[in-house]
Design a protein around this motif. Structure first.
Motif, mmCIF file in Angstrom:
data_model
loop_
_atom_site.group_PDB
_atom_site.id
_atom_site.type_symbol
_atom_site.label_atom_id
_atom_site.label_comp_id
_atom_site.label_asym_id
_atom_site.label_seq_id
_atom_site.Cartn_x
_atom_site.Cartn_y
_atom_site.Cartn_z
ATOM 1 N N LEU A 112 -2.968 10.818 -2.426
ATOM 2 C CA LEU A 112 -3.940 10.299 -1.178
ATOM 3 C C LEU A 112 -3.267 10.777 -0.056
ATOM 4 O O LEU A 112 -3.797 11.218 0.810
ATOM 5 N N THR A 113 -2.073 10.638 0.221
ATOM 6 C CA THR A 113 -1.218 11.148 1.549
ATOM 7 C C THR A 113 -1.341 12.732 1.738
ATOM 8 O O THR A 113 -1.637 13.134 3.000
ATOM 9 N N LYS A 114 -1.410 13.573 0.594
ATOM 10 C CA LYS A 114 -1.675 14.997 0.809
ATOM 11 C C LYS A 114 -3.273 15.347 1.133
ATOM 12 O O LYS A 114 -3.554 15.979 1.836
ATOM 13 N N LYS A 115 -4.210 14.289 0.599
ATOM 14 C CA LYS A 115 -5.545 14.734 0.614
ATOM 15 C C LYS A 115 -5.925 13.981 2.100
ATOM 16 O O LYS A 115 -7.035 14.469 2.622
ATOM 17 N N ILE A 116 -5.507 12.714 2.555
ATOM 18 C CA ILE A 116 -6.063 12.330 3.919
ATOM 19 C C ILE A 116 -4.760 11.984 4.817
ATOM 20 O O ILE A 116 -3.969 11.228 4.546
ATOM 21 N N SER A 117 -4.847 12.834 5.807
ATOM 22 C CA SER A 117 -3.696 12.837 6.800
ATOM 23 C C SER A 117 -4.004 11.941 7.987
ATOM 24 O O SER A 117 -5.204 11.560 8.283
ATOM 25 N N ASN A 118 -3.066 11.538 8.619
ATOM 26 C CA ASN A 118 -2.845 10.378 9.638
ATOM 27 C C ASN A 118 -3.764 9.029 9.022
ATOM 28 O O ASN A 118 -4.493 8.707 10.046
ATOM 29 N N PHE A 119 -3.450 8.737 8.012
ATOM 30 C CA PHE A 119 -4.380 7.578 7.737
ATOM 31 C C PHE A 119 -3.073 6.678 6.781
ATOM 32 O O PHE A 119 -2.314 7.084 6.027
ATOM 33 N N ALA A 120 -3.249 5.314 6.731
ATOM 34 C CA ALA A 120 -2.158 4.540 6.283
ATOM 35 C C ALA A 120 -2.591 4.404 4.569
ATOM 36 O O ALA A 120 -3.435 3.813 4.258
ATOM 37 N N ILE A 121 -1.635 5.017 3.995
ATOM 38 C CA ILE A 121 -1.816 5.058 2.554
ATOM 39 C C ILE A 121 -0.391 4.470 2.097
ATOM 40 O O ILE A 121 0.860 4.921 2.380
ATOM 41 N N ILE A 122 -0.282 3.177 1.628
ATOM 42 C CA ILE A 122 0.675 2.288 1.654
ATOM 43 C C ILE A 122 1.105 1.970 -0.076
ATOM 44 O O ILE A 122 0.161 1.449 -0.484
ATOM 45 N N LEU A 123 2.161 2.044 -0.484
ATOM 46 C CA LEU A 123 2.700 1.892 -1.664
ATOM 47 C C LEU A 123 2.947 0.425 -1.575
ATOM 48 O O LEU A 123 4.047 -0.035 -0.989
ATOM 49 N N SER A 124 2.315 -0.479 -2.641
ATOM 50 C CA SER A 124 2.731 -1.876 -2.793
ATOM 51 C C SER A 124 4.251 -2.057 -3.285
ATOM 52 O O SER A 124 4.870 -1.374 -4.017
ATOM 53 N N GLN A 125 4.823 -2.960 -2.576
ATOM 54 C CA GLN A 125 6.109 -3.621 -2.628
ATOM 55 C C GLN A 125 6.370 -4.652 -3.698
ATOM 56 O O GLN A 125 7.123 -5.099 -4.357
ATOM 57 N N GLU A 126 4.888 -4.910 -4.228
ATOM 58 C CA GLU A 126 5.001 -6.216 -5.432
ATOM 59 C C GLU A 126 5.277 -5.701 -6.605
ATOM 60 O O GLU A 126 4.667 -4.881 -7.075
ATOM 61 N N ASN A 127 6.208 -6.386 -7.180
ATOM 62 C CA ASN A 127 6.525 -6.209 -8.813
ATOM 63 C C ASN A 127 5.623 -6.903 -9.449
ATOM 64 O O ASN A 127 5.603 -8.098 -9.617
ATOM 65 N N THR A 128 4.536 -6.256 -10.106
ATOM 66 C CA THR A 128 3.294 -7.290 -11.105
ATOM 67 C C THR A 128 3.551 -7.211 -12.396
ATOM 68 O O THR A 128 2.665 -7.563 -13.187
ATOM 69 N N ASN A 129 4.605 -6.707 -12.780
ATOM 70 C CA ASN A 129 5.125 -6.769 -14.184
ATOM 71 C C ASN A 129 5.277 -8.172 -14.636
ATOM 72 O O ASN A 129 6.063 -8.832 -14.291
ATOM 73 N N PRO A 130 4.382 -8.532 -15.457
ATOM 74 C CA PRO A 130 4.588 -10.249 -16.244
ATOM 75 C C PRO A 130 5.445 -10.350 -17.053
ATOM 76 O O PRO A 130 5.658 -11.388 -17.434
ATOM 77 N N VAL A 131 6.048 -9.314 -17.673
ATOM 78 C CA VAL A 131 7.209 -9.399 -18.676
ATOM 79 C C VAL A 131 8.730 -9.349 -18.059
ATOM 80 O O VAL A 131 8.782 -8.310 -17.275
ATOM 81 N N LYS A 132 9.333 -10.522 -18.340
ATOM 82 C CA LYS A 132 10.653 -10.370 -18.113
ATOM 83 C C LYS A 132 11.734 -10.228 -19.266
ATOM 84 O O LYS A 132 11.411 -10.894 -20.362
ATOM 85 N N TYR A 133 12.972 -10.021 -18.964
ATOM 86 C CA TYR A 133 13.681 -9.909 -19.807
ATOM 87 C C TYR A 133 14.927 -10.775 -19.533
ATOM 88 O O TYR A 133 15.497 -10.849 -18.509
ATOM 89 N N PHE A 134 15.500 -11.296 -20.502
ATOM 90 C CA PHE A 134 16.452 -12.390 -20.423
ATOM 91 C C PHE A 134 18.091 -11.719 -20.800
ATOM 92 O O PHE A 134 18.017 -10.993 -21.833
#
Length: 364
Positions: free
Chosen positions: A342-364
């Motif tokens: 999207l950044t390559k296709k749409i210039s000068n526009f806010a394309i933001i990568l989410s910082q939320e880790n949505t993986n519901p699986v955790k490892y002990f």
């Protein structure tokens, strides 16, 4: 910029027609005619992701997994799906899911997976069937080049690494027009035998509307004779999973350690070691147990996927190393790919990568 314009760019990358029939892709929540303020790209749309979109002033969330998969009969906020949808609607945030439309793309999820492992000589593991149609039409020789080029421009004639593919043969066409006709060659009520060229081209079935529009707009005849056939051919550039080769073969233990590091896995469940080097590797991001037989048939030394059940590990049949690296882990770089695109296709526009880790699986 309207949200619809951004969605159009996404569908150029991964046409919704590529998605599996069971899937729920496209615009799930919101109005595509709304002015876009920013795009937040995530793996899963959860309440925390909507909060992030609000904070970052993005009114379009592009997610990999659809938050709405099966039908909702009530929206009362009793579960995470309903709460997420309610929050999105209240805050005028649109949600668009791409899922198997990108899974099936030759540069999509599984190519990204292969690239992360440095695999070369890649090809689709499970090519999509019943996705190719064939157009046959007939026209006068003077019209052939114009008509054929129009069909190519509409998307016809692409086979593997080749474009502008067609088959053309000469023949004799016959017709006789009635009182309401306006024939290109001959007169009303005249039996005409005319030199004609038969043009045959293939195309992806979701392009049928564009192909027919080009046909009718550029054909010389008043009444266009044509046929469309459904082909059973596999589409070698669309499908699930991928197979490729490591640049250097590895012992099984070293290979799994390599995968664990490259894909940042919390752990890997695998079938028993066969004491054979790993060179040819099949991958399928997400739930891929259905493709175990395809991986074996392809001659893979290892098959990396996710969501394998206990008894499915037996299906390796001591023919390959079968490894479950985790659902999220197998798709973890997908959102980065969408942001880059999207950044390559749409210039000068806010394309933001989410910082939320949505993986519901955790490892002990």
């Amino acid at each position: 910029m309207k949200i619809a314009e951004i969605l159009s760019r996404l569908e150029e990358m991964a046409p919704l027609a590529y998605a599996e029939d069971f899937d729920n892709v496209g615009l799930l929540v919101g109005d595509s005619n709304t002015e876009a303020t920013g795009v937040l790209v995530c793996h899963d749309t959860l309440e925390s992701v909507i909060d992030e979109a609000i904070a970052k002033k993005c009114n379009l969330v592009v997610c990999f997994h659809p938050i709405l998969f099966s039908g909702l009969k009530k929206i009362t906020g009793k579960n995470y799906v309903e709460r997420t949808v309610i929050k999105a609607i209240k805050n005028d945030i649109a949600i668009y899911a791409i899922h198997t439309a990108l899974d099936n793309h030759k540069q999509g999820v599984n190519k990204i997976f292969c690239n992360a492992l440095g695999l070369t000589n890649t090809k689709i593991l499970v090519p999509k069937q019943n996705f190719i149609q064939k157009l046959v039409t007939y026209t006068i020789p003077e019209n052939v080049e114009e008509l054929r080029n129009a069909l190519f421009d509409a998307g016809a004639g692409k086979i593997g690494n080749y474009e502008d593919c067609s088959f053309n043969s000469k023949g004799i066409g016959t017709y006789m027009g009635n009182e309401d006709s306006n024939p290109q060659v001959g007169e009303r009520f005249e039996f005409v035998e005319n030199d004609e060229i038969k043009i045959e081209v293939t195309f992806e079935k979701h392009l049928q509307g564009k192909i027919l529009k080009a046909l009718f707009r550029n054909h010389a005849y008043e009444e266009v004779a044509y046929e469309i056939y459904n082909l059973e051919n596999q589409h070698q550039n669309i499908g699930l999973g991928m197979i490729g080769e490591l640049t250097t073969e590895m012992p099984e233990h070293d290979f799994l350690q390599f995968v664990k590091e490259k894909m940042d896995c919390g752990g890997i469940r695998h079938s028993q070691f066969l004491n054979k080097p790993i060179k040819k590797v099949a991958v399928l991001g997400g739930s891929g147990s259905f493709a175990i037989k395809n991986a074996i048939a392809s001659g893979a030394d290892a098959f990396l996927t996710a969501d394998l059940k206990y008894h499915q590990f037996y299906e390796a049949e001591n023919k390959l190393l079968l490894a479950d690296i985790g659902h999220f882990e197998s798709e973890r770089f997908t959102k980065n790919y969408i942001v880059d695109y999207l950044t390559k296709k749409i210039s000068n526009f806010a394309i933001i990568l989410s910082q939320e880790n949505t993986n519901p699986v955790k490892y002990f």
